[in-house]
Design a protein around this motif. Structure first.
Motif, PDB file in Angstrom:
ATOM      1  N   ARG A 143       9.969 -14.346  14.033  1.00  0.00           N
ATOM      2  CA  ARG A 143      10.176 -12.893  13.961  1.00  0.00           C
ATOM      3  C   ARG A 143       9.012 -12.145  14.578  1.00  0.00           C
ATOM      4  NH1 ARG A 143      10.803 -12.200   8.124  1.00  0.00           N
ATOM      5  NH2 ARG A 143      11.688 -14.252   7.910  1.00  0.00           N
ATOM      6  N   ASP A 144       7.784 -12.603  14.274  1.00  0.00           N
ATOM      7  CA  ASP A 144       6.605 -11.946  14.848  1.00  0.00           C
ATOM      8  C   ASP A 144       6.597 -12.060  16.360  1.00  0.00           C
ATOM      9  OD1 ASP A 144       5.791 -11.245  12.323  1.00  0.00           O
ATOM     10  OD2 ASP A 144       4.296 -12.856  12.142  1.00  0.00           O
ATOM     11  N   LEU A 145       6.998 -13.215  16.878  1.00  0.00           N
ATOM     12  CA  LEU A 145       7.043 -13.390  18.334  1.00  0.00           C
ATOM     13  C   LEU A 145       8.105 -12.489  18.965  1.00  0.00           C
ATOM     14  CD1 LEU A 145       6.568 -17.257  18.682  1.00  0.00           C
ATOM     15  CD2 LEU A 145       4.970 -15.466  19.348  1.00  0.00           C
ATOM     16  N   GLN A 146       9.241 -12.334  18.294  1.00  0.00           N
ATOM     17  CA  GLN A 146      10.290 -11.469  18.827  1.00  0.00           C
ATOM     18  C   GLN A 146       9.855 -10.011  18.814  1.00  0.00           C
ATOM     19  OE1 GLN A 146      13.759 -12.291  16.504  1.00  0.00           O
ATOM     20  NE2 GLN A 146      14.382 -14.051  17.760  1.00  0.00           N
ATOM     21  N   ASN A 147       9.126  -9.621  17.757  1.00  0.00           N
ATOM     22  CA  ASN A 147       8.682  -8.224  17.651  1.00  0.00           C
ATOM     23  C   ASN A 147       7.610  -7.891  18.679  1.00  0.00           C
ATOM     24  OD1 ASN A 147      10.449  -7.804  15.550  1.00  0.00           O
ATOM     25  ND2 ASN A 147       8.917  -8.177  13.963  1.00  0.00           N
ATOM     26  N   VAL A 159       9.655 -23.897   6.571  1.00  0.00           N
ATOM     27  CA  VAL A 159      10.762 -23.200   7.220  1.00  0.00           C
ATOM     28  C   VAL A 159      10.540 -21.690   7.169  1.00  0.00           C
ATOM     29  CG1 VAL A 159      13.239 -22.713   7.047  1.00  0.00           C
ATOM     30  CG2 VAL A 159      12.408 -25.054   6.827  1.00  0.00           C
ATOM     31  N   GLU A 160      10.112 -21.177   6.024  1.00  0.00           N
ATOM     32  CA  GLU A 160       9.846 -19.740   5.897  1.00  0.00           C
ATOM     33  C   GLU A 160       8.733 -19.310   6.844  1.00  0.00           C
ATOM     34  OE1 GLU A 160       9.021 -18.895   1.818  1.00  0.00           O
ATOM     35  OE2 GLU A 160      10.939 -19.691   1.138  1.00  0.00           O
ATOM     36  N   GLY A 161       7.699 -20.108   6.952  1.00  0.00           N
ATOM     37  CA  GLY A 161       6.603 -19.789   7.866  1.00  0.00           C
ATOM     38  C   GLY A 161       7.059 -19.797   9.318  1.00  0.00           C
TER      39      GLY A 161
END
Length: 117
Positions: free
Chosen positions: A112-116, A104-106
């Motif tokens: 988040r990386d995709l949104q950034n 889940v954390e991964g």
């Protein structure tokens, strides 16, 4: 017949003088070095062993982490198969919870990386 034997001897001596002998000797030398050299001196390093052990046992769970710990626990609960199966079930559930939380954390980090980007 003598001519055949002399040709065979000549051919063998030619091979011994040629590249095959050099290859054979180099392979023997490398094999000798690999077999006589202590390839893994880090196994004798106590500080490294303790550091790895501390890293393995960094969480607070009581389930065994190493093979030795599994074997020790198996010897402790050897008399009662029901108790042993119950303990294995509990430890498996705990391991799956840890795995799931990591998953889940991964996934959250990936989102988040995709949104950034």
């Amino acid at each position: 017949m003598i001519n055949l034997i002399s040709r065979a001897i000549t051919h063998i001596s030619f091979l011994m003088k040629g590249i095959q002998l050099k290859r054979f000797l180099s392979i023997v030398l490398v094999g000798f070095l690999v077999l006589t050299t202590n390839v893994a001196p880090e196994y004798n390093n106590k500080a490294l062993r303790e550091k790895v052990d501390a890293q393995i046992h960094q969480d607070d769970s009581q389930r065994p982490k190493t093979t030795g710990e599994w074997h020790e626990e198996a010897r402790e609960t050897e008399g009662s198969p029901v108790k042993r199966l119950q303990k294995i079930g509990e430890e498996s559930a705990e391991a799956f919870k840890e795995f799931g939380s990591g998953y889940v954390e991964g996934a959250k980090e990936t989102a988040r990386d995709l949104q950034n980007k």
